[in-house]
Design an enzyme around this catalytic site. Sequence first.
Site, PDB file in Angstrom:
ATOM      1  N   HIS A  62       0.872  -1.168   0.000  1.00  0.00           N
ATOM      2  CA  HIS A  62       0.000   0.000   0.000  1.00  0.00           C
ATOM      3  C   HIS A  62       0.908   1.218   0.000  1.00  0.00           C
ATOM      4  O   HIS A  62       1.974   1.212   0.640  1.00  0.00           O
ATOM      5  CB  HIS A  62      -0.863   0.073   1.261  1.00  0.00           C
ATOM      6  CG  HIS A  62      -1.782  -1.075   1.459  1.00  0.00           C
ATOM      7  ND1 HIS A  62      -2.910  -1.273   0.690  1.00  0.00           N
ATOM      8  CD2 HIS A  62      -1.756  -2.088   2.362  1.00  0.00           C
ATOM      9  CE1 HIS A  62      -3.533  -2.360   1.110  1.00  0.00           C
ATOM     10  NE2 HIS A  62      -2.849  -2.877   2.119  1.00  0.00           N
ATOM     11  N   TYR A 149       9.725  -2.481   6.725  1.00  0.00           N
ATOM     12  CA  TYR A 149       9.453  -2.128   5.336  1.00  0.00           C
ATOM     13  C   TYR A 149       8.306  -1.120   5.191  1.00  0.00           C
ATOM     14  O   TYR A 149       7.325  -1.362   4.499  1.00  0.00           O
ATOM     15  CB  TYR A 149       9.128  -3.396   4.531  1.00  0.00           C
ATOM     16  CG  TYR A 149      10.089  -4.522   4.786  1.00  0.00           C
ATOM     17  CD1 TYR A 149      11.434  -4.394   4.441  1.00  0.00           C
ATOM     18  CD2 TYR A 149       9.668  -5.696   5.395  1.00  0.00           C
ATOM     19  CE1 TYR A 149      12.327  -5.423   4.685  1.00  0.00           C
ATOM     20  CE2 TYR A 149      10.562  -6.725   5.642  1.00  0.00           C
ATOM     21  CZ  TYR A 149      11.882  -6.579   5.288  1.00  0.00           C
ATOM     22  OH  TYR A 149      12.760  -7.594   5.535  1.00  0.00           O
TER      23      TYR A 149
END
Length: 177
Positions: A62, A149
């Site tokens: 996303h 991440y």
Amino acid sequence: MPNYRRALIPGGTYFFTVNLLQRRDNNLLIRVINLRRETVRKVRKSHPFYIDAWVVLPDHLHCAWTLPPDDSNFSLRWGLIKSGFSRSLPKNGKTHHKVRKAAGERGIWQRHFCEYVIRDDLDYQRHVDYIHVNPLKHGYVKRIIDWPYLTFHHYVARGIYLPNWCCDINNSVDGDE
């Protein structure tokens, strides 16, 4: 085939969801995270965009981007990122579907991605929060700060979020029952 309509707003800010074709038990995106990072860097050199927020999970990602004032072509950028990433992977001849193989595709990504136009500041904040809470939501970590991440770390460094944001003493997502 559906007729996809994209909201093309020069200089717009968008939220995206991009998925691997085979999501079950697939950790490709984090296993080769540096290939994804390098591919995005290359695309941003030739087709700039600002990364507002990003999270990479094992099988999907996303992000929120803001495009330059005179540009609305996020589809070109995603095409370059997806194809550049796929081509940078070691060739093992593996495709995930015979239709993809017949088309000469490696079959790593779902063909389409989801985009959403950010409407205002509150909408922006909600989507950035959603991006950052995703590793916790999916059960990859008990604290968001522990997922490497995502852009959450940059937000913490700038004082926008506290390191323990979104966690209560029971290590659940705020608002979950």
